[in-house]
Design an enzyme around this catalytic site. Structure first.
Site, PDB file in Angstrom:
ATOM      1  N   ILE A 151       0.814  -1.217   0.000  1.00 51.87           N
ATOM      2  CA  ILE A 151       0.000   0.000   0.000  1.00 51.87           C
ATOM      3  C   ILE A 151       0.846   1.266   0.000  1.00 51.87           C
ATOM      4  O   ILE A 151       0.325   2.368   0.009  1.00 51.87           O
ATOM      5  CB  ILE A 151      -0.967   0.038   1.214  1.00 51.87           C
ATOM      6  CG1 ILE A 151      -0.187  -0.161   2.518  1.00 51.87           C
ATOM      7  CG2 ILE A 151      -2.052  -1.001   1.075  1.00 51.87           C
ATOM      8  CD1 ILE A 151      -1.049  -0.019   3.758  1.00 51.87           C
ATOM      9  N   GLY A 194       8.424   3.935   0.668  1.00 51.45           N
ATOM     10  CA  GLY A 194       9.161   5.147   1.009  1.00 51.45           C
ATOM     11  C   GLY A 194      10.631   4.840   1.074  1.00 51.45           C
ATOM     12  O   GLY A 194      11.050   3.730   0.725  1.00 51.45           O
ATOM     13  N   MET A 224      12.406   4.132   3.454  1.00 49.20           N
ATOM     14  CA  MET A 224      12.827   3.126   4.414  1.00 49.20           C
ATOM     15  C   MET A 224      12.349   1.729   4.069  1.00 49.20           C
ATOM     16  O   MET A 224      12.730   0.766   4.726  1.00 49.20           O
ATOM     17  CB  MET A 224      12.330   3.501   5.802  1.00 49.20           C
ATOM     18  CG  MET A 224      13.003   4.741   6.345  1.00 49.20           C
ATOM     19  SD  MET A 224      12.415   5.167   7.969  1.00 49.20           S
ATOM     20  CE  MET A 224      10.921   6.035   7.630  1.00 49.20           C
ATOM     21  N   GLY A 225      11.493   1.612   3.077  1.00 44.83           N
ATOM     22  CA  GLY A 225      11.029   0.293   2.727  1.00 44.83           C
ATOM     23  C   GLY A 225       9.573   0.334   2.299  1.00 44.83           C
ATOM     24  O   GLY A 225       8.945   1.393   2.307  1.00 44.83           O
ATOM     25  N   LYS A 270       5.442  -2.261   7.904  1.00 49.18           N
ATOM     26  CA  LYS A 270       6.538  -1.662   7.148  1.00 49.18           C
ATOM     27  C   LYS A 270       7.708  -2.617   7.185  1.00 49.18           C
ATOM     28  O   LYS A 270       8.170  -3.002   8.258  1.00 49.18           O
ATOM     29  CB  LYS A 270       6.904  -0.320   7.782  1.00 49.18           C
ATOM     30  CG  LYS A 270       8.002   0.418   7.061  1.00 49.18           C
ATOM     31  CD  LYS A 270       8.127   1.851   7.548  1.00 49.18           C
ATOM     32  CE  LYS A 270       7.477   2.790   6.561  1.00 49.18           C
ATOM     33  NZ  LYS A 270       7.640   4.192   6.856  1.00 49.18           N
ATOM     34  N   ASP A 321       9.400  13.874  11.156  1.00 46.10           N
ATOM     35  CA  ASP A 321       9.157  13.731   9.715  1.00 46.10           C
ATOM     36  C   ASP A 321       7.688  14.038   9.404  1.00 46.10           C
ATOM     37  O   ASP A 321       7.004  13.256   8.751  1.00 46.10           O
ATOM     38  CB  ASP A 321       9.552  12.321   9.255  1.00 46.10           C
ATOM     39  CG  ASP A 321       9.687  12.226   7.730  1.00 46.10           C
ATOM     40  OD1 ASP A 321       9.820  13.288   7.081  1.00 46.10           O
ATOM     41  OD2 ASP A 321       9.635  11.102   7.212  1.00 46.10           O
TER      42      ASP A 321
END
Lengths: 829, 189
Positions: free
Chosen positions: A85, A88, A90-91, A109, A200
């Site tokens: 879905i 980014g 980071m994964g 994630k 963030d």
């Protein structure tokens, strides 16, 4: 033809697959490709590239992300991955379900990259801490895990859309958007109370569920990961966080790699507010991480109301933003963390004040901050101006030039930065990440060229030159000089050409001059010039070095030689034709300022006129170079007593400056002050007095009583106030006298006894006294003032002429016609 | 852009074109072509081995033209689209010339653009041109979108305006066209 046909088929299936829901894509492609395995592979490869690109640029439509097919359906910890879905830095993020029988859907994630044993322990500890965060607007952390090859984080699955899309889809008005935002701020404030910083905050991390509940996701995860990321020696974890940032939402301290605090989240909330309220990103013009870094560390963003207007928002939105919301958002986005709201709670309080119609706290603080920043910048510029010991008015022009040089430097630094960034990315995989600071980039560049160009010393030298220039433009002189040292060493030991050496020396000279080391800059630039000789093919380089040397010399009393150098540079630029037109205009402008300071007003005027007309052809309207050249020209026209020519230009400059910089900006006020003096010369005294009184009052308020622009403006007012109209009446003369005496007193306590500025004030005070028929008081002021001004500034100097004219009137009116006629021979008109 | 008379001439053409005179376009294009070609060759000559960034090139020309006159130049997107076409042509011509010219050692003209997502290598201009021509054969809109973005630096919104299609369409075609181009340009995985 056959190959072409196959490629076309692959493309058609691929582009059709992009329109299919992500979950159904694999089946669709398999069906379309049937048994053709080469085609199937081709299409899958295209989908992979599109997914990687979407992850890197984020510019595919939301929901259009393609999952790496092999991960869907596999297990991770005690979860089974369903569809991808999101993705980014980071994964990838998957919708996942528990495999241990508990019916729960989560957002999982999956983190790529290996994590050290110690990093793993810290990651788990941090995650437990995060799991305690409880707030309706924070997506809960459910579980985390780390294996040898990957880590994972399971979060509450939010079924919703990005906050920006939500607001647009529901066409929410300003107040509704602000209320939504306030819930997000409340969540951040609550996390801060538990000592967790998000770091963030950006639209993709704030989702709004179907029921209208906003949810912050990824809370504190950046911090957890940065702690887990280092190699376990603890150095990084203790002092230096890993720099992850998102352009348009990262705070300057993040970009610079400085410590991250709650103020960082306040900035993030400010940026989110900016985007939600006016529809544009702060610093929206900055594309790419590096240009953003330069923009966000250099100054304040455009006012939200202006950005909204420029973005075509409706009039109600623009009007609603103007004032309080502008102030609130800009206070949250202040460059200096200490100038922002101290806590998220304070920001929230101001939003509530706005929503309930009470006065907000941001308004005064913001204005004072901008002013303070300006005064600091100006203090540096004034130090240079003082060295010129120029006339008051030309000093104003010099100041404007400083400002535009800063602007130009920022622009070209950004361009070079882009190039460096590209270079580093291609030569060093570590720089593939998006989280580097400018300083890190430049310092890294030095090492990286060692590795990649070490066997090619001249190529390395050329890159070092670029690094030196970029550092110089960023004000990192020490680093710039270090790079310049190495560059010169390489060139000298590896047979660099005379031209390369000369260019390197010119840059070094510029670096030294920019730092104010004029005496050191001079021999370096002279050497550059002797290397260049008079080869016709390097005329542009020679002209640049000549102009640089001229600028260094004007700061050390070498005006005479500087003039000769400027003239030589001008001749070279002229011969160079159209490509050198902008350089030519700039050097002519430098020369005009120099001539004006020398009192050679006619030459100055002609030179300034040419500079202005050249630059007007070559530069867009509104360019700072052009504005500066126009101002030089206007002032030179005034100096040759052509106020009729100067007046429309100065009016235009004052108006444009007010539009660009604001009505209360000191540059605008200085231009207005000059306009006021011009109007005095034209005999339009009423208008002159009004403009001068206002600009003097505001300049004094802004820059302080002792500031030379402020005192100069008061003297201008005094001159206008004591002029008689055609009937000889001067009703404002007493007010003028008071102003002149005020300036004389201020200058008497702040300047040395023989400073000409003090005599200038005495001269104007004397003029006012003469107009008031107080001759006995005027004479002891005017006689020494006229003599001192004439000997230090020359007979034709504006202030000298004022004192002389006053003295002539004094003698004529007090029955001393002989002395009056003696004085008259020294008066210009 | 060598003398003031030519400046005036170009600005007059811009005014005519903006005023609806379609014939002025041809003249304008040839002027632009000369400018862009001159800048491109100058850059390539002075910095051997450095690649052209078409977007920067177009912006340089744009800034110069804007400075020519007092003309209010609102139609940025259309100007950029024109400049994109001209830039592509100029780069391709220069590349062909170099290929033919033995003295330049058959040096390639390469280009590099941040819009070619995530790629940091430079690409042969002739290869890019060929691929876009091929793509045009099966997805004309995608080929146009990629060409405008890469050679003219147009934003998605600007492309949408120039091609008179929706922003969503531009997004989709940009994604598919760019991906296809990247697949052809990138070395196999």
């Amino acid at each position: 033809m056959n190959v072409h046909g196959a490629r076309e088929r692959a493309y058609r299936i691929f582009s059709a697959a992009l329109e299919v829901a992500p979950g159904a894509r694999a089946d669709y492609v398999a069906a379309e490709c049937s048994t053709d395995q080469a085609l199937h592979r081709h299409v899958l490869r295209l989908l992979e590239i599109a997914a990687a690109d979407a992850a890197a640029t984020g510019d595919l439509l939301h929901g259009n992300l393609v999952s790496p097919p092999e991960r869907e359906g596999t297990e991770c910890g005690h979860f089974r991955l369903r569809e991808c879905i999101g993705a980014g830095g980071m994964g990838a993020v998957y919708r996942a379900e528990r495999t241990d029988g508990v019916p729960q859907a989560v957002a999982l994630k999956v983190l790529s990259g290996s994590i050290s044993a110690e990093g793993r322990a810290r990651f788990l500890a941090e995650a437990k801490f995060l799991a305690r965060l409880e707030h309706p607007a924070i997506a809960r952390l459910i579980d985390v895990g780390v294996g040898d090859r990957e880590g994972w984080i399971a979060m509450e699955l939010v079924r919703g859309v990005r906050i920006t899309d939500y607001c647009d889809a529901h066409a929410l008005d300003l107040r509704a958007r602000l209320r939504l935002l306030e819930q997000v701020i409340d969540a951040v404030a609550s996390a801060h109370r538990q000592l967790v910083v998000h770091r963030d905050i950006k639209p993709s991390n704030v989702l709004v569920a179907d029921d209208g509940q906003p949810k912050l996701i990824d809370f504190g995860i950046a911090a957890a990961l940065s702690d887990a990321d280092d190699d376990g020696n603890g150095a990084k974890a203790a002092g230096e966080p890993r720099r992850l940032f998102t352009p348009h939402y990262a705070a300057p301290e993040q970009v610079r790699g400085e410590p991250i605090t709650v103020a960082t989240d306040v900035f993030g909330l400010g940026a989110l507010a900016y985007r939600l309220l006016c529809g544009a990103d702060p610093y929206g013009q900055a594309r790419g991480p590096l240009t953003y870094m330069l923009a966000v560390t250099a100054g304040a963003p455009e006012l939200p109301s202006c950005a909204a207007q420029a973005g075509g928002r409706d009039r109600r939105t623009v009007a609603g933003l103007r004032g309080d919301l502008d102030a609130i958002v800009l206070k949250a986005l202040a460059g200096d963390p200490s100038q922002r709201y101290a806590t998220a709670q304070d920001l929230q309080a101001d939003c509530r004040r706005f929503l309930t119609g009470r006065p907000v706290q941001a308004r005064l603080g913001g204005a004072a901050y901008r002013l303070g920043k300006f005064v600091r910048r100006r203090a540096a510029a004034l130090a240079v101006v003082a060295l010129f010991s120029a006339g008051l008015l030309t000093a104003g022009v010099t100041y404007l030039r400083q400002q535009r040089q800063i602007a130009v430097a920022n622009e070209s630094a950004a361009r070079r930065g882009e190039f460096l960034e590209r270079l580093l990315k291609s030569s060093d995989p570590r720089y593939g990440r998006r989280d580097i600071t400018v300083a890190e980039l430049l310092d890294g560049a030095v090492t990286s060229i060692d590795e990649s160009l070490g066997h090619e010393p001249l190529g390395e030298a050329s890159m070092l030159g670029l690094i030196a220039d970029t550092n110089s433009e960023l004000g990192r002189y020490r680093e710039g000089l270090a790079a310049s040292d190495r560059q010169l060493e390489l060139l000298q030991h590896h047979g660099g050409s005379a031209l390369e050496l000369a260019r390197a020396l010119t840059s070094r000279g510029e670096l030294l001059r920019a730092q104010g080391h004029y005496a050191e800059a001079t021999p370096v630039l002279r050497r550059a010039l002797s290397l260049l000789g008079d080869r016709p093919d390097v005329a542009a380089d020679r002209a640049t070095a000549l102009t640089e040397l001229g600028m260094a010399l004007t700061n050390t009393g070498g005006e005479r030689e500087a003039e000769a150098l400027y003239r030589e540079a001008i001749a070279l630029d002229r011969a160079g034709g159209a490509p050198q037109r902008i350089l030519l205009g700039g050097t002519l402008d430098d020369l005009a300022v120099l001539l004006g300071n020398e009192g050679r007003y006619l030459e100055s005027r002609d030179t300034a006129r040419e500079a202005f007309s050249l630059l007007r052809q070559a530069l867009p309207a509104g360019n700072p170079d052009l504005l500066s050249a126009e101002q030089t020209y206007a002032m030179s026209a005034l100096n040759v007593h052509d106020p009729a020519a100067a007046e429309p230009m100065l009016r235009d400059i004052a108006q444009r400056s007010a539009a660009i910089r604001g009505a209360a900006h000191p540059d605008t006020l200085v231009a207005q002050e000059q306009l006021g003096e011009t109007l005095t010369d034209l005999g339009r005294l009423g208008e002159a007095q009004q403009i001068l009184r206002q600009s003097a009052t505001t300049l004094e308020h802004t820059l302080g009583q002792e500031n030379r622009y402020a005192t100069g403006a008061w003297l201008g007012f005094a001159v206008a106030a004591c002029q008689g109209d055609t009937a000889g009446a001067a009703p404002a003369a007493p007010e003028g006298l008071a102003a002149a005496q005020h300036v004389a007193a201020v200058r008497a306590r702040s300047l040395p006894a023989q400073d000409w500025h003090r005599f200038a004030a005495d001269g104007v005070a004397g003029l006012c006294l003469v107009q008031l028929h107080r001759y006995a008081e005027a004479e002891p002021l005017l006689v020494p003032a006229a003599a001192a001004l004439e000997s230090t500034r020359g007979r034709h100097f504006y202030q000298t002429q004022i004192a002389l004219k006053a003295l002539r009137a004094l003698y004529a009116r007090s029955g001393r016609p002989l002395q009056a006629s003696q004085i008259a021979t020294r008066i210009d008109d | 852009m060598s003398d003031p008379a030519e400046f005036t001439h170009t600005s007059a053409l811009l005014a005519q074109w903006a005023g609806g005179d379609k014939r002025a376009l041809d003249d304008l294009l040839s002027h632009l072509y000369r400018d862009i070609h001159a800048i491109a060759t100058r850059q390539l000559r002075s910095e051997r081995g450095l690649t052209i960034r078409p977007t920067a090139l177009v912006h340089e020309v744009y800034l110069r033209l804007k400075g020519l006159n007092e003309l209010r130049w609102n139609d940025r997107a259309h100007f950029l689209s024109m400049a994109a076409r001209v830039t592509r042509q100029a780069l391709v011509d220069e590349a062909r010339r170099r290929r033919a010219d033995k003295r330049s050692g058959g040096a390639q003209v390469t280009l590099n653009d941040e819009n070619l997502g995530g790629t940091d290598t430079a690409f042969d201009a002739l290869h890019v041109d060929d691929l876009l021509n091929e793509l045009k054969g099966f997805d004309e809109v995608a080929a146009e979108v990629v060409s405008l973005r890469v050679f003219g630096g147009l934003s998605v919104e600007e492309v949408a305006e120039v091609l008179a299609v929706s922003v969503a369409t531009v997004h989709r075609r940009w994604a598919s066209g760019k991906t296809w181009l990247a697949h052809e340009l990138l070395p196999p995985a």
